[in-house]
Design a protein around this motif. Structure first.
Motif, mmCIF file in Angstrom:
data_model
loop_
_atom_site.group_PDB
_atom_site.id
_atom_site.type_symbol
_atom_site.label_atom_id
_atom_site.label_comp_id
_atom_site.label_asym_id
_atom_site.label_seq_id
_atom_site.Cartn_x
_atom_site.Cartn_y
_atom_site.Cartn_z
ATOM 1 N N LYS A 236 0.794 -1.094 0.085
ATOM 2 C CA LYS A 236 0.112 -0.084 -0.019
ATOM 3 C C LYS A 236 0.883 1.373 -0.069
ATOM 4 O O LYS A 236 0.403 2.184 -0.489
ATOM 5 C CB LYS A 236 -1.067 -0.057 1.318
ATOM 6 C CG LYS A 236 -2.192 1.055 1.121
ATOM 7 C CD LYS A 236 -3.167 0.808 2.273
ATOM 8 C CE LYS A 236 -4.310 1.806 1.891
ATOM 9 N NZ LYS A 236 -5.266 1.713 2.893
ATOM 10 N N ASN A 237 1.992 1.186 0.777
ATOM 11 C CA ASN A 237 2.830 2.503 0.654
ATOM 12 C C ASN A 237 3.500 2.673 -0.604
ATOM 13 O O ASN A 237 4.281 3.701 -0.649
ATOM 14 C CB ASN A 237 3.888 2.293 2.068
ATOM 15 C CG ASN A 237 4.660 1.182 1.841
ATOM 16 O OD1 ASN A 237 4.509 0.350 0.964
ATOM 17 N ND2 ASN A 237 5.932 1.355 2.505
ATOM 18 N N GLN A 238 3.427 1.770 -1.552
ATOM 19 C CA GLN A 238 4.170 1.955 -2.783
ATOM 20 C C GLN A 238 3.160 2.444 -3.891
ATOM 21 O O GLN A 238 3.044 2.268 -5.087
ATOM 22 C CB GLN A 238 4.926 0.782 -3.296
ATOM 23 C CG GLN A 238 5.877 0.286 -2.291
ATOM 24 C CD GLN A 238 6.483 -0.938 -2.745
ATOM 25 O OE1 GLN A 238 6.571 -1.514 -3.769
ATOM 26 N NE2 GLN A 238 7.199 -1.748 -1.877
ATOM 27 N N GLN A 239 1.968 2.826 -3.565
ATOM 28 C CA GLN A 239 0.943 3.365 -4.373
ATOM 29 C C GLN A 239 1.563 4.001 -5.809
ATOM 30 O O GLN A 239 2.328 4.698 -5.405
ATOM 31 C CB GLN A 239 -0.200 4.125 -3.935
ATOM 32 C CG GLN A 239 -1.182 3.241 -3.330
ATOM 33 C CD GLN A 239 -2.430 3.852 -2.859
ATOM 34 O OE1 GLN A 239 -2.384 5.033 -2.444
ATOM 35 N NE2 GLN A 239 -3.595 3.233 -3.006
ATOM 36 N N GLY A 240 1.201 3.479 -6.975
ATOM 37 C CA GLY A 240 1.616 4.189 -8.121
ATOM 38 C C GLY A 240 2.879 3.517 -8.661
ATOM 39 O O GLY A 240 3.287 3.948 -9.891
ATOM 40 N N LYS A 241 3.662 2.602 -7.872
ATOM 41 C CA LYS A 241 4.814 1.862 -8.403
ATOM 42 C C LYS A 241 4.475 0.761 -8.899
ATOM 43 O O LYS A 241 3.689 0.001 -8.734
ATOM 44 C CB LYS A 241 5.662 1.951 -6.986
ATOM 45 C CG LYS A 241 7.078 0.909 -7.437
ATOM 46 C CD LYS A 241 7.692 0.583 -6.135
ATOM 47 C CE LYS A 241 9.029 0.077 -6.468
ATOM 48 N NZ LYS A 241 8.871 -1.324 -6.693
ATOM 49 N N LEU A 242 5.108 0.560 -10.072
ATOM 50 C CA LEU A 242 5.057 -0.631 -10.849
ATOM 51 C C LEU A 242 5.918 -1.693 -10.131
ATOM 52 O O LEU A 242 7.111 -1.517 -9.628
ATOM 53 C CB LEU A 242 5.650 -0.423 -12.193
ATOM 54 C CG LEU A 242 4.766 0.247 -13.274
ATOM 55 C CD1 LEU A 242 5.193 0.496 -14.651
ATOM 56 C CD2 LEU A 242 3.067 -0.075 -13.385
#
Length: 113
Positions: free
Chosen positions: A48-54
């Motif tokens: 969740k803390n990596q939202q937007g990361k592939l």
């Protein structure tokens, strides 16, 4: 992945909830084959803390997501970040399908003999 849980807790979560990963049907256009994978919320919290990361292949596989060769996490739809969007070239898809067909033929032959 997030550091709020110990490695053993994360491993247990993945073992417990990876069976609830939903694999949507594949679809394609003229160039790619696509598949969306829906993570249960219990696994989504790990990224969740990596939202937007592939995610790299080793990252999505570490979550318990399964896929044959060639799949790439190519897009993030921020309103639904628990849905991982994958694609692979049609050439790779056809090669994988042919390999699977040959493996099934060999297994059937071995059963008969």
């Amino acid at each position: 992945m997030t550091n709020f849980k110990s490695n053993s807790e994360i491993t247990q979560m993945i073992e417990t909830y990876s069976q609830n990963i939903y694999y949507c049907d594949k679809y394609e256009d003229d160039f790619f084959q696509y598949r969306n994978v829906i993570l249960p919320k219990e696994l989504h919290v790990l990224i969740k803390n990596q939202q937007g990361k592939l995610l790299k292949e080793e990252e999505w596989r570490a979550l318990g997501v399964k896929g044959s060769a060639g799949w790439i996490h190519y897009a993030v739809h921020l309103p639904e970040p628990h849905i991982l969007m994958f694609r692979r070239s049609l050439e790779v898809a056809r090669q994988q399908e042919e390999l699977q067909r040959r493996q099934e033929e060999l297994a059937a032959f071995q059963v008969r003999h």
